[in-house]
Design an enzyme around this catalytic site. Structure first.
Site, PDB file in Angstrom:
ATOM      1  N   ARG A 198      79.137 -42.505  27.749  1.00 21.80           N
ATOM      2  CA  ARG A 198      79.887 -41.611  27.302  1.00 21.80           C
ATOM      3  C   ARG A 198      81.667 -40.688  28.044  1.00 21.80           C
ATOM      4  NH1 ARG A 198      76.167 -36.860  28.569  1.00 21.80           N
ATOM      5  NH2 ARG A 198      75.166 -37.516  27.770  1.00 21.80           N
TER       6      ARG A 198
ATOM      7  N   THR B 200      70.127 -25.187  36.447  1.00 19.60           N
ATOM      8  CA  THR B 200      68.982 -25.006  37.353  1.00 19.60           C
ATOM      9  C   THR B 200      68.671 -24.889  38.060  1.00 19.60           C
ATOM     10  OG1 THR B 200      68.976 -24.263  34.389  1.00 19.60           O
ATOM     11  CG2 THR B 200      67.200 -23.395  35.902  1.00 19.60           C
TER      12      THR B 200
ATOM     13  N   LYS C  59      68.168 -16.422  36.391  1.00 19.78           N
ATOM     14  CA  LYS C  59      68.324 -17.337  34.870  1.00 19.78           C
ATOM     15  C   LYS C  59      66.457 -17.868  34.757  1.00 19.78           C
ATOM     16  CE  LYS C  59      68.974 -20.437  32.721  1.00 19.78           C
ATOM     17  NZ  LYS C  59      69.779 -21.666  32.478  1.00 19.78           N
TER      18      LYS C  59
ATOM     19  N   CYS D 266      65.026 -25.815  28.548  1.00 16.70           N
ATOM     20  CA  CYS D 266      64.826 -24.725  29.489  1.00 16.70           C
ATOM     21  C   CYS D 266      63.411 -24.499  29.480  1.00 16.70           C
ATOM     22  CB  CYS D 266      66.506 -23.783  29.073  1.00 16.70           C
ATOM     23  SG  CYS D 266      67.782 -24.374  29.618  1.00 16.70           S
TER      24      CYS D 266
ATOM     25  N   LYS E  45      55.390 -23.278  11.518  1.00 15.85           N
ATOM     26  CA  LYS E  45      56.892 -22.743  12.224  1.00 15.85           C
ATOM     27  C   LYS E  45      56.235 -21.278  11.474  1.00 15.85           C
ATOM     28  CE  LYS E  45      59.198 -22.569  14.893  1.00 15.85           C
ATOM     29  NZ  LYS E  45      59.223 -22.539  17.255  1.00 15.85           N
TER      30      LYS E  45
END
Length: 438
Positions: free
Chosen positions: A46, A131, A212, A266, A409
């Protein structure tokens, strides 16, 4: 917003640890504002890719931002941290299985903290964006103070951006900044004020951590409600989408859309961090379990429907495997579990996704996924799927063995597909399914 030169003297160098979806844009943004930034990631490949000026994530505007940051000389990327005045931690916090369901795995955060400890000096500021469960910042601060003897500042400032729109939201969204003390929060605020145009709200670190988690848990619980409505509507021969649309005409009602499950890094993870912190999080746990069970419900519905239609060993084209529309992110995608269940039940599966790059199963062309298939199963609401026109659908119909579409969906223009002779089955529309209950 331009960098205040007086503050540049106080903060000469910022070290951003973790160069993923959040860390790389943040490091680049700070470098463009004039800060000297060291971007750190333990992934050597990376780091090499970023040094070469190439993107590791497909994000609108990021190439221009990254190029500017590197060519300015303000952004340098490495595999090891170095001494700085501010350290911003943006590493993953996955969830691992435990007796209550799942729990937060802090190994990446704690590893990042341990890696910067040797470089800390009095007056340095550490900001965590990852988080984390409530009180984690306090615990890390206490550990650093005890084991290094350094008088540092520490704050928690969670990211609040949407993949596919990160740069815009990084600048425009309001942010909550929680400090171990007021001075820590104020110092962190000065950093973010250099590029954020939204409001910056100051609080304590534990409240910021909870904020959060509450944001994503709110969505998860409300999605669970919509998914339960979809199950009930199927059983009662109701179209849940029509019912939700009418219910939302009420000025104080805003029901979310159901779907095949909840994915991403998340919403599908963060509620567990509250569950692991309190025995009172009963509703949160039930909602999380309901959403986690949706892929099994959807797969079971598909499997039983084919049995009722008398189609054995069906070939299906899976359209869309990313966790949401128009992004490449497949983290925690419900499509993964759905495909697993189908394969375990002798389905032949061909996967097409215009955005996904890597997946556990082979990715095919759209033609390969359509050819001789018994059904197309839409799991993601990509714009490409929404924009299929009459001629596209006509061409698709000629390539298929059976004209069946399963829309999980509510992505498609169903009238256009039905005009071409397709049997359209919509998640939550009881009238379109033979199977009503599982």
């Amino acid at each position: 917003m331009k960098l205040d030169k007086s503050k540049q003297k106080e903060i000469n160098k910022i070290c951003v640890v973790g160069l993923g979806y959040i860390g790389l844009p943040t490091a680049s943004m700070l470098a463009i504002q004039g800060y000297k930034v060291i971007g750190v990631d333990i992934d050597e490949e990376r780091v090499k890719t970023i040094r070469d000026g190439k993107l590791i994530i497909n994000e609108q505007g990021l190439m221009t931002l990254l190029t500017g940051a590197i060519t300015s000389g303000n952004l340098v990327v490495k595999t090891e941290p170095e001494e700085a005045d501010v350290y911003i931690i943006c590493v993953p916090t996955p969830a691992t299985a435990d007796k209550n369901g799942k729990k937060c795995d802090l190994i990446c955060v704690l590893s990042a903290v341990n890696n910067i400890k040797p470089y800390l000096k009095d007056g340095d500021l550490i900001i965590i964006e990852s988080t984390i469960p409530p009180k984690t910042t306090e615990k890390i601060y206490d550990d650093i103070s005890k084991n290094t003897g350094k008088n540092i500042y520490m704050a928690y400032c969670p990211e609040r951006v949407l993949p596919g729109n990160i740069l815009k939201e990084l600048v425009e969204n309001d942010r909550t900044i929680g400090g171990i003390n007021k001075k820590s929060a104020q110092l962190a605020k000065e950093i973010y004020a250099s590029f954020i145009e939204g409001n910056l709200y100051i609080t304590d670190s534990t409240t910021a951590e909870m904020v959060k988690l509450m944001e994503n848990t709110f969505r998860d619980v409300n999605i669970a409600l919509a998914n339960e409505f979809a199950k009930v509507s199927t059983e009662l021969d109701i179209n849940v989408w029509d019912a939700i649309n009418l219910a939302n005409k009420h000025p104080r009602v805003n029901i979310l859309n159901p779907g095949p499950g909840v994915g991403g890094h998340c919403i599908s993870i963060d509620p567990w961090f509250i569950v692991g912190s309190s025995e009172n999080a009963e509703l949160i746990k039930k909602a999380r379990n309901l959403n986690d069970d949706m892929p099994k419900y959807v797969a079971s519905l598909i499997i039983k429907e084919f049995k009722e239609m008398g189609i054995c060993n069906p070939k299906v084209g899976i359209f869309g495997i990313t966790y949401k529309g128009d992004v490449e992110d497949t983290r925690e995608t419900p499509a993964r579990a759905i495909i697993d269940y189908l394969l375990q039940n002798d389905f032949e599966v061909s996967i097409y996704d215009p955005y996904a790059k890597d997946f556990e199963y082979p990715l095919n062309t759209i033609e390969e996924s359509i050819k001789n298939s018994d059904a197309l199963i839409f799991l993601t609401d990509h714009s490409e799927f929404k924009n299929f026109e009459k001629e596209d659908i006509k061409e698709i119909s000629h390539m298929m063995k059976n004209k069946i579409v399963m829309d999980m969906k509510n992505t498609l223009n169903h009238n256009l597909w039905e005009e071409q002779g397709f049997n359209v089955k919509l998640l939550g529309d009881g009238k379109s399914w033979i199977v009503k209950t599982l």
